[in-house]
Design an enzyme around this catalytic site. Structure first.
Site, PDB file in Angstrom:
ATOM      1  N   HIS A 165     -15.283  -7.595  -0.939  1.00 42.69           N
ATOM      2  CA  HIS A 165     -15.421  -9.015  -1.228  1.00 42.69           C
ATOM      3  C   HIS A 165     -16.546  -9.687  -0.449  1.00 42.69           C
ATOM      4  O   HIS A 165     -16.821 -10.868  -0.673  1.00 42.69           O
ATOM      5  CB  HIS A 165     -14.098  -9.718  -0.933  1.00 42.69           C
ATOM      6  CG  HIS A 165     -12.916  -8.935  -1.410  1.00 42.69           C
ATOM      7  ND1 HIS A 165     -12.635  -8.729  -2.749  1.00 42.69           N
ATOM      8  CD2 HIS A 165     -11.977  -8.238  -0.727  1.00 42.69           C
ATOM      9  CE1 HIS A 165     -11.563  -7.965  -2.863  1.00 42.69           C
ATOM     10  NE2 HIS A 165     -11.138  -7.657  -1.644  1.00 42.69           N
ATOM     11  N   TYR A 170       0.789  -1.234   0.000  1.00 42.52           N
ATOM     12  CA  TYR A 170       0.000   0.000   0.000  1.00 42.52           C
ATOM     13  C   TYR A 170       0.819   1.280   0.000  1.00 42.52           C
ATOM     14  O   TYR A 170       0.256   2.372  -0.055  1.00 42.52           O
ATOM     15  CB  TYR A 170      -0.948   0.001   1.213  1.00 42.52           C
ATOM     16  CG  TYR A 170      -1.909  -1.154   1.199  1.00 42.52           C
ATOM     17  CD1 TYR A 170      -2.949  -1.199   0.285  1.00 42.52           C
ATOM     18  CD2 TYR A 170      -1.782  -2.211   2.089  1.00 42.52           C
ATOM     19  CE1 TYR A 170      -3.836  -2.262   0.253  1.00 42.52           C
ATOM     20  CE2 TYR A 170      -2.660  -3.276   2.073  1.00 42.52           C
ATOM     21  CZ  TYR A 170      -3.687  -3.298   1.154  1.00 42.52           C
ATOM     22  OH  TYR A 170      -4.557  -4.356   1.123  1.00 42.52           O
ATOM     23  N   ASN A 193     -13.286   3.116  -1.765  1.00 37.97           N
ATOM     24  CA  ASN A 193     -12.365   2.025  -1.481  1.00 37.97           C
ATOM     25  C   ASN A 193     -12.974   1.292  -0.290  1.00 37.97           C
ATOM     26  O   ASN A 193     -12.867   1.738   0.849  1.00 37.97           O
ATOM     27  CB  ASN A 193     -10.973   2.541  -1.143  1.00 37.97           C
ATOM     28  CG  ASN A 193      -9.985   1.423  -0.922  1.00 37.97           C
ATOM     29  OD1 ASN A 193     -10.358   0.298  -0.600  1.00 37.97           O
ATOM     30  ND2 ASN A 193      -8.716   1.722  -1.092  1.00 37.97           N
ATOM     31  N   HIS A 250      -9.128   0.557  -5.752  1.00 41.54           N
ATOM     32  CA  HIS A 250      -8.204  -0.234  -4.935  1.00 41.54           C
ATOM     33  C   HIS A 250      -6.794   0.263  -5.186  1.00 41.54           C
ATOM     34  O   HIS A 250      -6.413   0.517  -6.328  1.00 41.54           O
ATOM     35  CB  HIS A 250      -8.297  -1.725  -5.276  1.00 41.54           C
ATOM     36  CG  HIS A 250      -9.662  -2.275  -5.054  1.00 41.54           C
ATOM     37  ND1 HIS A 250     -10.139  -2.595  -3.805  1.00 41.54           N
ATOM     38  CD2 HIS A 250     -10.676  -2.504  -5.927  1.00 41.54           C
ATOM     39  CE1 HIS A 250     -11.381  -3.022  -3.920  1.00 41.54           C
ATOM     40  NE2 HIS A 250     -11.739  -2.966  -5.200  1.00 41.54           N
ATOM     41  N   ILE A 251      -6.042   0.401  -4.137  1.00 42.26           N
ATOM     42  CA  ILE A 251      -4.663   0.851  -4.240  1.00 42.26           C
ATOM     43  C   ILE A 251      -3.804  -0.246  -4.872  1.00 42.26           C
ATOM     44  O   ILE A 251      -2.987   0.020  -5.747  1.00 42.26           O
ATOM     45  CB  ILE A 251      -4.130   1.250  -2.848  1.00 42.26           C
ATOM     46  CG1 ILE A 251      -4.914   2.465  -2.339  1.00 42.26           C
ATOM     47  CG2 ILE A 251      -2.630   1.533  -2.890  1.00 42.26           C
ATOM     48  CD1 ILE A 251      -4.691   2.788  -0.882  1.00 42.26           C
ATOM     49  N   SER A 252      -4.009  -1.473  -4.441  1.00 46.28           N
ATOM     50  CA  SER A 252      -3.231  -2.588  -4.978  1.00 46.28           C
ATOM     51  C   SER A 252      -3.981  -3.237  -6.142  1.00 46.28           C
ATOM     52  O   SER A 252      -5.178  -3.017  -6.331  1.00 46.28           O
ATOM     53  CB  SER A 252      -2.984  -3.636  -3.881  1.00 46.28           C
ATOM     54  OG  SER A 252      -4.198  -4.293  -3.545  1.00 46.28           O
TER      55      SER A 252
END
Length: 133
Positions: free
Chosen positions: A67, A12, A61, A87-89
Site C-alpha cells: 500500500h 492469517y 506478498n 495476500h493471505i487475507s
C-alpha cells in the site's frame, strides 16, 4: 510473514509459512520453489533484482509495503519476469487503506483472500503461464 501463525491468527491462520512450504513444494514437484522473507523494503528489492532476470516468476506478498512502496513498484517494472501479488487475507474486506495497492500496476495478477492457499493458486498460475495457458 515472519510472524505468520502467531500474528492475528483470526486473519492469517495458525500455520507458519515454513510449515506450509513443504506442502506447496509437494504439490508442484516439477517447479523449483525458492523462498525469501524480509521485513526490510530494500532487501526485498535487492532480492527481486537478483533473481528477476533468471526466475520464471516471483510470487510476492509485500505485506503493508503493498500500500505504500513506489520503490517496489519500480523494481517490479524493472525486471523481466512476471510478479504475482499475493495476500493471505481478503484485503478488500479489511480497513480502507488496504484496498489500494501501489504495486498491482506492475504485477501480472493479484490473488487475495484464500489463506495460504493463495500461494498455491499463484504457483498454479505460473505453471499455466509456462505451459502457454
Amino acid at each position: 510473514m515472519n510472524l505468520l501463525g502467531t500474528r492475528e491468527p483470526g486473519i492469517y491462520g495458525n500455520s507458519s509459512f515454513e510449515n506450509y512450504l513443504p506442502e506447496l513444494r509437494g504439490r508442484f514437484p516439477e517447479i523449483e520453489i525458492d523462498y525469501y522473507q524480509s521485513n526490510i523494503e530494500g532487501e526485498l528489492i535487492d532480492r527481486m533484482q537478483q533473481v528477476g532476470f533468471t526466475y520464471d516468476a516471483i510470487v510476492l506478498n509485500a505485506g503493508a509495503y503493498t500500500h505504500t512502496s513506489i520503490a517496489l513498484l519500480d523494481c517490479i517494472r524493472s525486471i523481466p519476469c512476471p510478479v504475482i501479488e499475493v495476500h493471505i487475507s481478503n484485503v478488500h474486506s479489511r480497513e480502507p487503506f488496504r484496498h489500494q495497492s501501489v504495486i498491482s500496476a506492475g504485477c501480472k495478477g493479484v490473488i487475495a483472500g484464500f489463506g495460504l492457499d493463495s500461494y498455491r493458486l499463484a504457483v498454479g498460475a505460473i505453471v499455466g503461464m509456462r505451459n502457454g495457458k
